[in-house]
Design a protein around this motif. Structure first.
Motif, mmCIF file in Angstrom:
data_model
loop_
_atom_site.group_PDB
_atom_site.id
_atom_site.type_symbol
_atom_site.label_atom_id
_atom_site.label_comp_id
_atom_site.label_asym_id
_atom_site.label_seq_id
_atom_site.Cartn_x
_atom_site.Cartn_y
_atom_site.Cartn_z
ATOM 1 N N HIS A 152 0.808 -1.218 0.000
ATOM 2 C CA HIS A 152 0.000 0.000 0.000
ATOM 3 C C HIS A 152 0.844 1.273 0.000
ATOM 4 O O HIS A 152 0.302 2.370 -0.169
ATOM 5 C CB HIS A 152 -0.930 0.015 1.208
ATOM 6 N N ALA A 153 2.158 1.116 0.217
ATOM 7 C CA ALA A 153 3.001 2.304 0.368
ATOM 8 C C ALA A 153 4.019 2.476 -0.755
ATOM 9 O O ALA A 153 4.522 3.575 -0.971
ATOM 10 C CB ALA A 153 3.745 2.224 1.709
ATOM 11 N N MET A 154 4.310 1.414 -1.482
ATOM 12 C CA MET A 154 5.368 1.467 -2.488
ATOM 13 C C MET A 154 4.923 2.223 -3.739
ATOM 14 O O MET A 154 3.815 2.033 -4.241
ATOM 15 C CB MET A 154 5.803 0.047 -2.850
ATOM 16 N N SER A 155 5.785 3.085 -4.232
ATOM 17 C CA SER A 155 5.469 3.863 -5.432
ATOM 18 C C SER A 155 5.605 3.003 -6.677
ATOM 19 O O SER A 155 6.307 1.974 -6.680
ATOM 20 C CB SER A 155 6.414 5.055 -5.545
ATOM 21 N N ASP A 156 4.939 3.418 -7.749
ATOM 22 C CA ASP A 156 5.043 2.698 -9.018
ATOM 23 C C ASP A 156 6.470 2.721 -9.547
ATOM 24 O O ASP A 156 6.936 1.751 -10.147
ATOM 25 C CB ASP A 156 4.092 3.314 -10.051
ATOM 26 N N ARG A 157 7.172 3.830 -9.300
ATOM 27 C CA ARG A 157 8.554 3.946 -9.777
ATOM 28 C C ARG A 157 9.456 2.913 -9.099
ATOM 29 O O ARG A 157 10.243 2.231 -9.770
ATOM 30 C CB ARG A 157 9.083 5.355 -9.516
ATOM 31 N N LEU A 158 9.331 2.794 -7.775
ATOM 32 C CA LEU A 158 10.147 1.815 -7.061
ATOM 33 C C LEU A 158 9.767 0.393 -7.467
ATOM 34 O O LEU A 158 10.635 -0.465 -7.625
ATOM 35 C CB LEU A 158 9.984 2.005 -5.553
ATOM 36 N N LEU A 159 8.481 0.152 -7.651
ATOM 37 C CA LEU A 159 8.044 -1.176 -8.053
ATOM 38 C C LEU A 159 8.625 -1.550 -9.414
ATOM 39 O O LEU A 159 9.070 -2.681 -9.628
ATOM 40 C CB LEU A 159 6.520 -1.247 -8.107
ATOM 41 N N ALA A 160 8.643 -0.576 -10.338
ATOM 42 C CA ALA A 160 9.202 -0.825 -11.668
ATOM 43 C C ALA A 160 10.694 -1.131 -11.575
ATOM 44 O O ALA A 160 11.211 -1.999 -12.299
ATOM 45 C CB ALA A 160 8.965 0.380 -12.573
ATOM 46 N N ALA A 161 11.392 -0.449 -10.671
ATOM 47 C CA ALA A 161 12.822 -0.705 -10.493
ATOM 48 C C ALA A 161 13.059 -2.100 -9.918
ATOM 49 O O ALA A 161 13.998 -2.800 -10.325
ATOM 50 C CB ALA A 161 13.424 0.354 -9.567
ATOM 51 N N ILE A 162 12.210 -2.517 -8.982
ATOM 52 C CA ILE A 162 12.326 -3.855 -8.406
ATOM 53 C C ILE A 162 12.054 -4.917 -9.468
ATOM 54 O O ILE A 162 12.762 -5.923 -9.570
ATOM 55 C CB ILE A 162 11.352 -4.005 -7.223
ATOM 56 N N ASP A 163 11.033 -4.698 -10.282
ATOM 57 C CA ASP A 163 10.693 -5.633 -11.357
ATOM 58 C C ASP A 163 11.876 -5.793 -12.307
ATOM 59 O O ASP A 163 12.227 -6.916 -12.695
ATOM 60 C CB ASP A 163 9.462 -5.120 -12.103
ATOM 61 N N LEU A 164 12.507 -4.677 -12.670
ATOM 62 C CA LEU A 164 13.663 -4.712 -13.568
ATOM 63 C C LEU A 164 14.826 -5.452 -12.913
ATOM 64 O O LEU A 164 15.493 -6.280 -13.548
ATOM 65 C CB LEU A 164 14.069 -3.287 -13.938
#
Length: 227
Positions: free
Chosen positions: A107-119
């Motif tokens: 609920h707290a993670m930004s889309d930008r950080l999530l995209a970086a984790i996915d990469l």
């Protein structure tokens, strides 16, 4: 822009997850149990979700996600499962420890950080428990599966998914070398509905290959094999 609350995300995620591995739609009473919420509270929230166009529902009937509800549900499911994968692969968590952490972080993670984790993770398609990670557009690629508890005698398949609802079961299965990717063959059943299996090609320790295990009914009910 409509504000999506933590409660809304939790409800949509739970409705979505209920029919991932079986076809029976969820009812408000089952939803209340899954969320640990009083039935009257669920009734009120269901009304709000229906009014917002996120679910369809008739009184006392099952709940179904609308297209918009499905979009939001798969987004939070994607976030949750990517976080679980990240915690295991990068931060040294074991697979029985990550669910509660992900419940908070999703609920707290930004889309930008999530995209970086996915990469960073190489865009994984499944989390440590074998649950499928939806793509950015919400799509998932499924393969036919059968719950171990319902598998016929002699059935042999790859473990596709193990429910993360009970951390104790995850720890016990890991100790036995049974994880997603393992091969299990159903060799028998006991009078108390336990299922006996033979383990082959274990991903944890090759010395456990061929080992026989008797899995209680609730444990067998938490495992899905390739059909």
């Amino acid at each position: 822009m409509k504000q999506i609350t933590v409660a809304t995300e939790d409800y949509l995620k739970t409705i979505y997850a209920h029919t991932e591995w079986q076809n029976n739609p969820i009812t408000p009473s089952v939803l209340a149990v899954r969320l640990g919420v009083a039935p009257p509270s669920v009734t009120e929230m269901v009304k709000k979700l229906a009014a917002s166009g996120l679910i369809t529902h008739v009184p006392y009937g099952p709940l179904t996600l609308t297209d918009e509800g499905l979009r939001l549900a798969t987004a939070v499911v994607r976030r949750h499962r990517l976080i679980e994968t990240w915690l295991v692969r990068e931060l040294g968590y074991s697979w029985d420890e990550v669910h509660e952490e992900a419940e908070v972080l999703e609920h707290a993670m930004s889309d930008r950080l999530l995209a970086a984790i996915d990469l960073r993770l190489g865009s994984p398609t499944a989390d440590p428990h074998g649950d499928l990670i939806p793509a950015v557009d919400g799509t998932v690629t499924r393969v036919p599966a059968v719950q171990l508890y319902n598998a016929e005698l002699g059935h042999s398949g790859t473990v596709l998914r193990i429910s993360d609802r009970d951390p104790g079961i995850l720890r016990d299965l890991a100790a036995d070398g049974i994880m997603p990717g393992s091969t299990l063959t159903v060799t028998g059943r006991t009078a108390d509905d336990a299922v006996t299996v033979r383990l082959g090609d274990g991903p944890v320790d090759s010395t456990v290959d061929g080992a026989a295990h008797t899995l209680a009914a609730d444990v067998a009910g938490s495992i899905w094999l390739s059909a």
